[in-house]
Design a protein around this motif. Sequence first.
Motif, PDB file in Angstrom:
ATOM      1  N   ALA A  31      -2.743  -9.169 -50.244  1.00  0.00           N
ATOM      2  CA  ALA A  31      -3.449  -7.958 -49.845  1.00  0.00           C
ATOM      3  C   ALA A  31      -4.112  -7.248 -51.021  1.00  0.00           C
ATOM      4  O   ALA A  31      -4.896  -6.339 -50.848  1.00  0.00           O
ATOM      5  CB  ALA A  31      -2.472  -7.010 -49.157  1.00  0.00           C
ATOM      6  N   CYS A  32      -3.751  -7.695 -52.217  1.00  0.00           N
ATOM      7  CA  CYS A  32      -4.278  -7.032 -53.401  1.00  0.00           C
ATOM      8  C   CYS A  32      -5.773  -7.262 -53.543  1.00  0.00           C
ATOM      9  O   CYS A  32      -6.263  -8.360 -53.389  1.00  0.00           O
ATOM     10  CB  CYS A  32      -3.561  -7.570 -54.629  1.00  0.00           C
ATOM     11  SG  CYS A  32      -4.234  -7.006 -56.153  1.00  0.00           S
ATOM     12  N   ASP A  33      -6.518  -6.234 -53.791  1.00  0.00           N
ATOM     13  CA  ASP A  33      -7.937  -6.419 -54.082  1.00  0.00           C
ATOM     14  C   ASP A  33      -8.285  -5.625 -55.332  1.00  0.00           C
ATOM     15  O   ASP A  33      -7.410  -5.142 -56.033  1.00  0.00           O
ATOM     16  CB  ASP A  33      -8.802  -6.019 -52.883  1.00  0.00           C
ATOM     17  CG  ASP A  33      -8.600  -4.564 -52.514  1.00  0.00           C
ATOM     18  OD1 ASP A  33      -8.097  -3.804 -53.371  1.00  0.00           O
ATOM     19  OD2 ASP A  33      -8.926  -4.194 -51.390  1.00  0.00           O
ATOM     20  N   ALA A  34      -9.564  -5.511 -55.602  1.00  0.00           N
ATOM     21  CA  ALA A  34      -9.983  -4.906 -56.855  1.00  0.00           C
ATOM     22  C   ALA A  34      -9.492  -3.471 -57.012  1.00  0.00           C
ATOM     23  O   ALA A  34      -9.318  -2.991 -58.127  1.00  0.00           O
ATOM     24  CB  ALA A  34     -11.496  -4.949 -56.959  1.00  0.00           C
ATOM     25  N   ARG A  35      -9.227  -2.803 -55.887  1.00  0.00           N
ATOM     26  CA  ARG A  35      -8.796  -1.414 -55.976  1.00  0.00           C
ATOM     27  C   ARG A  35      -7.354  -1.313 -56.464  1.00  0.00           C
ATOM     28  O   ARG A  35      -6.909  -0.312 -57.002  1.00  0.00           O
ATOM     29  CB  ARG A  35      -8.911  -0.737 -54.603  1.00  0.00           C
ATOM     30  CG  ARG A  35     -10.339  -0.454 -54.173  1.00  0.00           C
ATOM     31  CD  ARG A  35     -10.370  -0.153 -52.703  1.00  0.00           C
ATOM     32  NE  ARG A  35      -9.727  -1.239 -51.953  1.00  0.00           N
ATOM     33  CZ  ARG A  35      -9.650  -1.280 -50.642  1.00  0.00           C
ATOM     34  NH1 ARG A  35     -10.133  -0.304 -49.921  1.00  0.00           N
ATOM     35  NH2 ARG A  35      -9.072  -2.297 -50.037  1.00  0.00           N
ATOM     36  N   CYS A  36      -6.627  -2.389 -56.199  1.00  0.00           N
ATOM     37  CA  CYS A  36      -5.205  -2.394 -56.542  1.00  0.00           C
ATOM     38  C   CYS A  36      -5.023  -2.562 -58.045  1.00  0.00           C
ATOM     39  O   CYS A  36      -5.722  -3.324 -58.688  1.00  0.00           O
ATOM     40  CB  CYS A  36      -4.556  -3.529 -55.791  1.00  0.00           C
ATOM     41  SG  CYS A  36      -2.854  -3.775 -56.197  1.00  0.00           S
ATOM     42  N   LYS A  37      -4.082  -1.859 -58.578  1.00  0.00           N
ATOM     43  CA  LYS A  37      -3.845  -1.968 -60.013  1.00  0.00           C
ATOM     44  C   LYS A  37      -3.063  -3.242 -60.317  1.00  0.00           C
ATOM     45  O   LYS A  37      -1.913  -3.425 -59.912  1.00  0.00           O
ATOM     46  CB  LYS A  37      -3.061  -0.749 -60.524  1.00  0.00           C
ATOM     47  CG  LYS A  37      -3.811   0.561 -60.429  1.00  0.00           C
ATOM     48  CD  LYS A  37      -4.685   0.769 -61.644  1.00  0.00           C
ATOM     49  CE  LYS A  37      -5.227   2.183 -61.714  1.00  0.00           C
ATOM     50  NZ  LYS A  37      -5.923   2.577 -60.481  1.00  0.00           N
ATOM     51  N   PHE A  38      -3.739  -4.073 -61.098  1.00  0.00           N
ATOM     52  CA  PHE A  38      -3.191  -5.375 -61.415  1.00  0.00           C
ATOM     53  C   PHE A  38      -1.875  -5.257 -62.189  1.00  0.00           C
ATOM     54  O   PHE A  38      -0.912  -5.975 -61.947  1.00  0.00           O
ATOM     55  CB  PHE A  38      -4.247  -6.111 -62.236  1.00  0.00           C
ATOM     56  CG  PHE A  38      -4.071  -7.577 -62.270  1.00  0.00           C
ATOM     57  CD1 PHE A  38      -4.005  -8.318 -61.095  1.00  0.00           C
ATOM     58  CD2 PHE A  38      -3.981  -8.239 -63.480  1.00  0.00           C
ATOM     59  CE1 PHE A  38      -3.864  -9.688 -61.130  1.00  0.00           C
ATOM     60  CE2 PHE A  38      -3.841  -9.606 -63.511  1.00  0.00           C
ATOM     61  CZ  PHE A  38      -3.775 -10.332 -62.341  1.00  0.00           C
ATOM     62  N   VAL A  39      -1.853  -4.300 -63.081  1.00  0.00           N
ATOM     63  CA  VAL A  39      -0.671  -4.113 -63.926  1.00  0.00           C
ATOM     64  C   VAL A  39       0.543  -3.691 -63.093  1.00  0.00           C
ATOM     65  O   VAL A  39       1.679  -4.114 -63.344  1.00  0.00           O
ATOM     66  CB  VAL A  39      -0.966  -3.062 -65.002  1.00  0.00           C
ATOM     67  CG1 VAL A  39       0.173  -2.959 -65.991  1.00  0.00           C
ATOM     68  CG2 VAL A  39      -2.251  -3.406 -65.730  1.00  0.00           C
ATOM     69  N   GLN A  40       0.286  -2.862 -62.082  1.00  0.00           N
ATOM     70  CA  GLN A  40       1.375  -2.427 -61.208  1.00  0.00           C
ATOM     71  C   GLN A  40       2.008  -3.611 -60.493  1.00  0.00           C
ATOM     72  O   GLN A  40       3.217  -3.700 -60.327  1.00  0.00           O
ATOM     73  CB  GLN A  40       0.852  -1.445 -60.159  1.00  0.00           C
ATOM     74  CG  GLN A  40       0.691  -0.045 -60.698  1.00  0.00           C
ATOM     75  CD  GLN A  40       0.101   0.890 -59.675  1.00  0.00           C
ATOM     76  OE1 GLN A  40      -0.044   0.523 -58.506  1.00  0.00           O
ATOM     77  NE2 GLN A  40      -0.249   2.079 -60.114  1.00  0.00           N
ATOM     78  N   LEU A  41       1.139  -4.533 -60.106  1.00  0.00           N
ATOM     79  CA  LEU A  41       1.629  -5.730 -59.457  1.00  0.00           C
ATOM     80  C   LEU A  41       2.586  -6.500 -60.347  1.00  0.00           C
ATOM     81  O   LEU A  41       3.638  -6.962 -59.920  1.00  0.00           O
ATOM     82  CB  LEU A  41       0.447  -6.657 -59.149  1.00  0.00           C
ATOM     83  CG  LEU A  41      -0.139  -6.581 -57.761  1.00  0.00           C
ATOM     84  CD1 LEU A  41      -1.338  -7.484 -57.673  1.00  0.00           C
ATOM     85  CD2 LEU A  41       0.910  -7.008 -56.754  1.00  0.00           C
ATOM     86  N   GLN A  42       2.164  -6.582 -61.613  1.00  0.00           N
ATOM     87  CA  GLN A  42       2.977  -7.317 -62.574  1.00  0.00           C
ATOM     88  C   GLN A  42       4.350  -6.669 -62.717  1.00  0.00           C
ATOM     89  O   GLN A  42       5.384  -7.347 -62.710  1.00  0.00           O
ATOM     90  CB  GLN A  42       2.241  -7.339 -63.903  1.00  0.00           C
ATOM     91  CG  GLN A  42       2.907  -8.162 -64.960  1.00  0.00           C
ATOM     92  CD  GLN A  42       2.278  -7.898 -66.310  1.00  0.00           C
ATOM     93  OE1 GLN A  42       1.134  -7.456 -66.391  1.00  0.00           O
ATOM     94  NE2 GLN A  42       3.016  -8.158 -67.348  1.00  0.00           N
TER      95      GLN A  42
END
Length: 599
Positions: A31-42
Motif C-alpha cells: 500500500a506504500c506509495d510516494a506519499r508514504c515515508k520510506f524511512v518510517q517503513l524501515q
Amino acid sequence: MQLQSLKKNVVRTVAANKRAAEQSCLSLLEACDARCKFVQLQAHILKLGLRNNPLVLTKFAAISSELNAVDYASSFVFSPDADSRLYDAFLFNTVIRAYAQTGDLKEKALVLYNAMLRCGVLPNKFTYPFALKACAGLGSLSLGQTVHGSAVKFGFDDDVHVQNTMIHMYCCCGSGVKYARKMFDEMPKRDSVSWSAMIGGYVRLGLSTDAVDLFRRMQIAGVHPDEITMVSVLSACTDLGALELGKWVESYIEREGIQKNVELCNALIDMFAKCGDVDKALKLFRNMSGKTIVSWTSVIVGLAMHGRGSEAVSLFEEMIRNGTVPDNVAFIGLLSACSHSGLVDKGKGYFSLMTKEYQIVPKMEHYGCMADMLCRAGLVNEAVAFVQKMPVEPNPVILRTLVSACRAHGKLRLGETISKSLISNEPTHESNYVLLSNIYAKMSRWENKTKIRKMMGKKGMKKTPGSTMIELDNEIYEFVAGDKSHKQYKEIYDMVDEMGREMKRAGYVPSTSEVLLDIDEEDKEDALNRHSEKLAIAFALLNTPPGTPIRIVKNLRVCSDCHSATKFISKIYNREIVVRDRNRFHHFMDGLCSCKDFW
DNA sequence: ATAGGGTTAG
C-alpha cells in the motif's frame, strides 16, 4: 487513512502471530506509495522483528525503485548487521533490477551481481536479463561479455529471454553489434522479440538500411512482426527519409492487422512528418486517441521542420488547453519552431514561461535554440550577450552558431576570435576549421585560408562525407560527392554539366568561396557541381517523368551553393524539389525555397 | 513471486 489502519493492524497482529505479521507487513509495503515515508517503513520492519525476512526485504527493495531510493534500500537490505545467510536470488534480482533501471547507478547493479556470486547465491534465469540490461545501459562491451560468459557457465544462455537481452545488450555496446548479429544468426529459434531487438539495434546505430534488409528477411522467415517491431521499422524509414517505404509499411500494418497502439501511432506521425508529408502526419495526429506528450511533440517538431512555425505554436497552445503538461523536450521543439520561423518575441516569451511557470531548468539545447533564434533573426549582438549571460559555459555547438551568424552578418573580427578558440578547444573537429576558413574568405585573406587548409591536412581529420539519398522504384540510392559507383554515372555527369550551363544562363553564380580546396576557380566550380545533392537531382531528372516532384535527403546541412542552385533547377526544369537536410525541410518551387533563405 | 524488443529533441 487506509495506511494508518493497516499500520495498526500490523502492530496488533505481530504479538499473536509471526506469520500474520509478515503478511500484514507485506500488505503495508504494497500500500506504500510516494506519499508514504520510506524511512518510517524501515523502522516498522525493525520494530516487527522482520529485519531478516527475505520476503519483506525483497518487497522493500522493489518499492524503493519507484521512490528513487534504491541506494538507500540496498544499504539497509545488505547492511553488515543483516544475516547474509538469508539472502536469496529473488532478493538480489530485485535490487539488481532496481539499479539497472536507475539512471546513473547502473554500475551498482553489476557490483551487486558480483556480490551475489561471492555470497554463494546462485543466479537464476531472471538474473541475466537484469544484469545484461545494466551492461546495455552502461554501453560496456567488456562487462557485457563477462556477464555473458557467466550466463554460459551457469547454463542460462539457451533461454530465449536471455539470448534476446544479449542481442539488445551487444547492440547497445557500439562495436558489439557484430556479436549481436552472430548470436542472432546462431540462435536455433528466433521469436519476434529477437528480430525486433536486432532491427531496433541497427536503427539505433544508424544502420537503417541493414534494419530494413533484416525486416525483409523476417518476412521471408515467416515470423509475424508485432507493433514493437513496426516501431523500429518506421524509425528506419524516418532515418532514411524513405517516404515510399514508409507508406508501404503503413499499409502493411493495416493489412496484417497489427495493433496501432499509441507508440506505433507516434512513430507513424514522426515518420510522415520527417519524410516530407507533414499534412498526413497532422491528419493521423488528429484521428488518434490517447495522445501523449510524445505525440504532440512529434507533430510540433514536424511542423517546425517544414517552417510552419505559427502552426506549431498554436498546436502547443492547444496542447496546454488540453491539459497536457509540456516537458523539456516539448519546449525544445517549440523553441526550434520559433527559431525556424523567425518568431523571436514568441520564443522569448516561451523561454520565460518554461522557466517560471513550468519550473524547467533550461538545458544546453534550450539555450542553443535561443541563440540560434537570435542569430537567424540577425540579432548577433543580442545573441552574444545572451550566451555571455548563460549560467553554464556554452558548448561548441552554440559557439559555432555564433560564428556562422558573425560571418553572415559581417561581424568578422568577432567570428574570427570565437572560431580560433573553438579550434584550440576542439582541434579535431573539422567544421571549426571550415568556419574559420569561410570567415577568411569573406575577409579576402586568402593566405590565411591556405594556412587553414594545410592545418587540416596535417591533423589528418576525418571528414564526414556529405551524402544524399533518393528513393526510386522501391530502391534507395545514395550519392557522395564525386561518386562514380553508379551504373549511370556518365549520363549523370553529362546531366550535371547541362544543368550547370542552363543555370548560368539563368543567372546562377557558383559560390566558389565555399570550396576549401586550394585549386583554381574552374576546378572549384567543378567540385561544387559534383556535390552529392546535385548528382542526386541529376539522377532524378534523368529517371523520373517530367513534372514529378523530386524528394532527396541530405545527411548534413545543405550548402549555400546547392541551396541557390536548387532554386534555379526547380524553375528551369519545372520541378518541385523537396530537400530534407540535417535540420529541416526545404521545398523548392519555381525558383524559390520555402525557408525563405532563412536556415 | 522476478524476464526480452519500441516512440519525441540535440
